[in-house]
Design a protein around this motif. Structure first.
Motif, mmCIF file in Angstrom:
data_model
loop_
_atom_site.group_PDB
_atom_site.id
_atom_site.type_symbol
_atom_site.label_atom_id
_atom_site.label_comp_id
_atom_site.label_asym_id
_atom_site.label_seq_id
_atom_site.Cartn_x
_atom_site.Cartn_y
_atom_site.Cartn_z
ATOM 1 N N ARG A 310 0.821 -1.217 0.000
ATOM 2 C CA ARG A 310 0.000 0.000 0.000
ATOM 3 C C ARG A 310 0.848 1.258 0.000
ATOM 4 N NH1 ARG A 310 -2.262 -3.852 3.141
ATOM 5 N NH2 ARG A 310 -1.219 -3.168 5.063
ATOM 6 N N LEU A 311 2.146 1.112 0.268
ATOM 7 C CA LEU A 311 3.035 2.273 0.351
ATOM 8 C C LEU A 311 3.795 2.529 -0.938
ATOM 9 C CD1 LEU A 311 4.541 1.580 3.898
ATOM 10 C CD2 LEU A 311 2.587 3.023 3.307
ATOM 11 N N LEU A 312 3.789 1.581 -1.855
ATOM 12 C CA LEU A 312 4.504 1.741 -3.113
ATOM 13 C C LEU A 312 3.817 2.784 -3.987
ATOM 14 C CD1 LEU A 312 5.253 -2.024 -3.918
ATOM 15 C CD2 LEU A 312 6.895 -0.286 -3.175
ATOM 16 N N SER A 313 4.564 3.295 -4.934
ATOM 17 C CA SER A 313 4.004 4.235 -5.905
ATOM 18 C C SER A 313 4.200 3.673 -7.306
ATOM 19 C CB SER A 313 4.685 5.596 -5.788
ATOM 20 O OG SER A 313 4.130 6.521 -6.702
ATOM 21 N N PRO A 314 3.110 3.211 -7.949
ATOM 22 C CA PRO A 314 1.733 3.231 -7.468
ATOM 23 C C PRO A 314 1.475 2.093 -6.470
ATOM 24 C CG PRO A 314 1.820 2.155 -9.581
ATOM 25 C CD PRO A 314 3.219 2.637 -9.315
ATOM 26 N N PRO A 315 0.380 2.194 -5.687
ATOM 27 C CA PRO A 315 0.013 1.078 -4.803
ATOM 28 C C PRO A 315 -0.137 -0.212 -5.594
ATOM 29 C CG PRO A 315 -1.270 3.025 -4.271
ATOM 30 C CD PRO A 315 -0.537 3.342 -5.545
ATOM 31 N N LEU A 316 0.262 -1.320 -4.982
ATOM 32 C CA LEU A 316 0.451 -2.568 -5.701
ATOM 33 C C LEU A 316 -0.804 -3.435 -5.725
ATOM 34 C CD1 LEU A 316 2.622 -4.424 -7.066
ATOM 35 C CD2 LEU A 316 3.010 -5.391 -4.771
ATOM 36 N N THR A 317 -1.199 -3.861 -6.912
ATOM 37 C CA THR A 317 -2.167 -4.948 -7.030
ATOM 38 C C THR A 317 -1.487 -6.220 -6.539
ATOM 39 O OG1 THR A 317 -3.333 -3.961 -8.907
ATOM 40 C CG2 THR A 317 -3.522 -6.348 -8.642
ATOM 41 N N THR A 318 -2.165 -6.977 -5.681
ATOM 42 C CA THR A 318 -1.496 -8.123 -5.068
ATOM 43 C C THR A 318 -2.504 -9.182 -4.656
ATOM 44 O OG1 THR A 318 0.123 -8.744 -3.360
ATOM 45 C CG2 THR A 318 -1.575 -7.162 -2.728
ATOM 46 N N VAL A 319 -1.979 -10.356 -4.364
ATOM 47 C CA VAL A 319 -2.789 -11.455 -3.826
ATOM 48 C C VAL A 319 -2.657 -11.412 -2.315
ATOM 49 C CG1 VAL A 319 -3.118 -13.946 -3.727
ATOM 50 C CG2 VAL A 319 -2.466 -12.855 -5.885
ATOM 51 N N ARG A 320 -3.761 -11.214 -1.650
ATOM 52 C CA ARG A 320 -3.738 -11.119 -0.194
ATOM 53 C C ARG A 320 -3.696 -12.499 0.435
ATOM 54 N NH1 ARG A 320 -8.330 -7.629 2.281
ATOM 55 N NH2 ARG A 320 -6.832 -5.961 1.807
ATOM 56 N N GLN A 321 -2.622 -12.745 1.197
ATOM 57 C CA GLN A 321 -2.606 -13.904 2.091
ATOM 58 C C GLN A 321 -3.220 -13.459 3.418
ATOM 59 O OE1 GLN A 321 0.527 -17.063 1.964
ATOM 60 N NE2 GLN A 321 1.848 -15.292 1.670
ATOM 61 N N PRO A 322 -4.072 -14.265 4.026
ATOM 62 C CA PRO A 322 -4.661 -13.872 5.307
ATOM 63 C C PRO A 322 -3.648 -14.060 6.431
ATOM 64 C CG PRO A 322 -5.443 -16.042 4.687
ATOM 65 C CD PRO A 322 -4.582 -15.560 3.539
ATOM 66 N N LEU A 323 -2.627 -13.213 6.462
ATOM 67 C CA LEU A 323 -1.505 -13.407 7.365
ATOM 68 C C LEU A 323 -1.924 -13.347 8.834
ATOM 69 C CD1 LEU A 323 1.159 -11.278 5.449
ATOM 70 C CD2 LEU A 323 0.829 -13.753 5.378
ATOM 71 N N LEU A 324 -2.785 -12.397 9.184
ATOM 72 C CA LEU A 324 -3.255 -12.326 10.563
ATOM 73 C C LEU A 324 -3.983 -13.610 10.958
ATOM 74 C CD1 LEU A 324 -4.579 -8.651 10.737
ATOM 75 C CD2 LEU A 324 -2.652 -9.588 12.017
ATOM 76 N N GLU A 325 -4.863 -14.066 10.051
ATOM 77 C CA GLU A 325 -5.624 -15.281 10.340
ATOM 78 C C GLU A 325 -4.705 -16.499 10.406
ATOM 79 O OE1 GLU A 325 -8.955 -17.528 11.312
ATOM 80 O OE2 GLU A 325 -8.564 -15.373 11.331
ATOM 81 N N MET A 326 -3.669 -16.528 9.582
ATOM 82 C CA MET A 326 -2.708 -17.625 9.643
ATOM 83 C C MET A 326 -2.056 -17.688 11.019
ATOM 84 S SD MET A 326 -1.011 -17.137 5.869
ATOM 85 C CE MET A 326 0.329 -18.316 6.077
ATOM 86 N N GLY A 327 -1.681 -16.519 11.554
ATOM 87 C CA GLY A 327 -1.096 -16.485 12.885
ATOM 88 C C GLY A 327 -2.077 -16.945 13.949
ATOM 89 N N ARG A 328 -3.327 -16.498 13.825
ATOM 90 C CA ARG A 328 -4.347 -16.902 14.806
ATOM 91 C C ARG A 328 -4.563 -18.419 14.778
ATOM 92 N NH1 ARG A 328 -7.629 -12.827 12.069
ATOM 93 N NH2 ARG A 328 -7.273 -10.777 13.012
ATOM 94 N N VAL A 329 -4.729 -18.962 13.581
ATOM 95 C CA VAL A 329 -4.999 -20.396 13.454
ATOM 96 C C VAL A 329 -3.804 -21.211 13.959
ATOM 97 C CG1 VAL A 329 -5.429 -22.266 11.801
ATOM 98 C CG2 VAL A 329 -6.653 -20.098 11.586
ATOM 99 N N ALA A 330 -2.590 -20.748 13.671
ATOM 100 C CA ALA A 330 -1.402 -21.462 14.137
ATOM 101 C C ALA A 330 -1.369 -21.513 15.666
ATOM 102 C CB ALA A 330 -0.143 -20.798 13.598
ATOM 103 N N LEU A 331 -1.678 -20.393 16.324
ATOM 104 C CA LEU A 331 -1.673 -20.364 17.789
ATOM 105 C C LEU A 331 -2.749 -21.275 18.351
ATOM 106 C CD1 LEU A 331 -2.844 -18.946 20.597
ATOM 107 C CD2 LEU A 331 -0.364 -19.131 20.294
ATOM 108 N N GLN A 332 -3.951 -21.213 17.778
ATOM 109 C CA GLN A 332 -5.038 -22.062 18.251
ATOM 110 C C GLN A 332 -4.711 -23.542 18.068
ATOM 111 O OE1 GLN A 332 -8.145 -20.454 15.827
ATOM 112 N NE2 GLN A 332 -8.312 -18.576 17.018
ATOM 113 N N THR A 333 -4.102 -23.887 16.929
ATOM 114 C CA THR A 333 -3.727 -25.278 16.673
ATOM 115 C C THR A 333 -2.659 -25.743 17.645
ATOM 116 O OG1 THR A 333 -4.239 -24.976 14.310
ATOM 117 C CG2 THR A 333 -2.887 -26.878 14.910
#
Length: 364
Positions: A310-333
């Motif tokens: 989001r900070l690049l110029s121009p802002p980058l089109t990208t594939v979002r990995q659910p990184l926050l959710e990955m961390g949550r699921v890893a902790l719960q597991t």
């Protein structure tokens, strides 16, 4: 030496041995090491637990034999939840926005569960900084009585995971670099479909000369993203010329070098799918150095949706990995494993999502 051995043996008989009393299966290993070293089991236990009342020569001999016997110690039983619980979160190599997002997810889930998180960094094999061998590192985790371990972007072929498995400390792999054994719990994302969607987006915009800058091919998610790119190109009947799939490091420097090589081709691509946001930032720099504009002269898609996108110029089109959710699921597991609960599945893939921003446009 004799007085030290006698006192250690007496103390071990009177008070019990932490390594023997708390780690199922530790007695045989300690006895084997003690017999080889010509010392008592209590003395070996002192070395394992970092006690200072062992002579330097004896300590060195015992430590050498611990390594030879691959001794790591074992936790006796699942955590009961009655005492303080701490999960070890282990990163490898240099840290990026990706790692910070994972950390945020783990911390959020840990706060809800009432557990602490300890963060450590294990350098990769080719890193110049020395680090404890796998067996020593895992013995330290066992001595600290960690509830569980979350190992981020590690390679199942390396010694850390084998030592963790021997220790019986519950552990979860997050985004592993290579395919773990079936019974090892792991958390990942839909890398193939994410890459296919990214490439299809460029195709739908009208691009036909689309290249891919990827990571080391021995990495599991590198191959999945490259396969997704090729599947989209093949599905659209588009050729992938020799050299249109670049391979290098996932960081900014890799993107500068690899992106530059693609942009210097006589059949220069009008669009590039980069396998990470950081390497995509490097491709933008490579384009700028050549007087090319994004997206007017080059459309670009990344992967991760790390803060940098989001900070690049121009802002980058990208594939979002659910990184926050990955961390949550890893902790719960990890906590489920520590409590001795069965898992319905041992590998979980969370869905990716294409986020369209200003770095992509129809070709001119």
């Amino acid at each position: 030496m004799a007085a030290e051995e006698t006192a250690a043996a007496d103390g071990g008989r009177r008070t019990g041995d932490r390594a023997r009393g708390r780690r199922r299966g530790g007695t045989a290993n300690l006895a084997t090491v003690a017999a080889s070293a010509g010392v008592s089991i209590a003395t070996v236990s002192k070395v394992v637990n970092g006690r200072s009342d062992v002579g330097p020569e004896t300590r060195a001999r015992v430590q050498s034999l611990l390594e030879q016997h691959n001794y790591v110690g074992r936790r006796a039983e699942p955590a009961t939840g009655t005492g303080p619980r701490t999960v070890e979160l282990v990163f490898h190599g240099d840290q990026t926005g990706y790692a910070l997002a994972i950390l945020d997810g783990v911390l959020e889930a840990a706060a809800r569960a009432g557990v602490s998180v300890a963060v450590s960094v294990r350098a990769r094999r080719d890193h110049p900084v020395e680090q404890p061998p796998a067996n020593v590192w895992v013995r330290q985790l066992v001595a600290l009585d960690r509830t569980a371990v979350i190992d981020v972007v590690d390679d199942a072929r390396h010694g850390d995971l084998a030592a963790l498995a021997r220790s019986k400390v519950p552990f979860v792999l997050l985004d592993p670099l290579s395919l773990p054994q079936r019974e090892v719990p792991s958390i990942g994302t839909t890398n193939f479909s994410g890459a296919l969607t990214a490439t299809q987006h460029l195709i739908d915009l009208g691009h036909r000369r689309i290249a891919h800058y990827g990571g080391p091919p021995e990495f599991l998610f590198s191959r999945a993203r490259a396969h997704g790119y090729r599947a989209a190109m093949e599905g659209a009947g588009l050729p992938v010329p020799d050299g249109y799939v670049g391979v290098g490091s996932y960081d900014h420097a890799g993107g500068v070098a690899g992106g530059g090589a693609l942009l210097d081709r006589p059949d220069r691509p009008t669009a590039i799918f980069a396998a990470t946001d950081e390497s995509a930032a490097g491709v933008i720099e490579a384009a700028r150095l050549r007087g090319l504009r994004v997206p007017e002269d080059l459309s670009l898609v990344g992967f991760d949706d790390a803060p940098i996108s989001r900070l690049l110029s121009p802002p980058l089109t990208t594939v979002r990995q659910p990184l926050l959710e990955m961390g949550r699921v890893a902790l719960q597991t990890a906590l489920r494993l520590a409590a001795g609960e069965p898992l319905e599945v041992h590998h979980v893939e969370l869905a990716t999502e294409l986020i369209v921003r200003a770095s992509t446009a129809p070709p001119v």
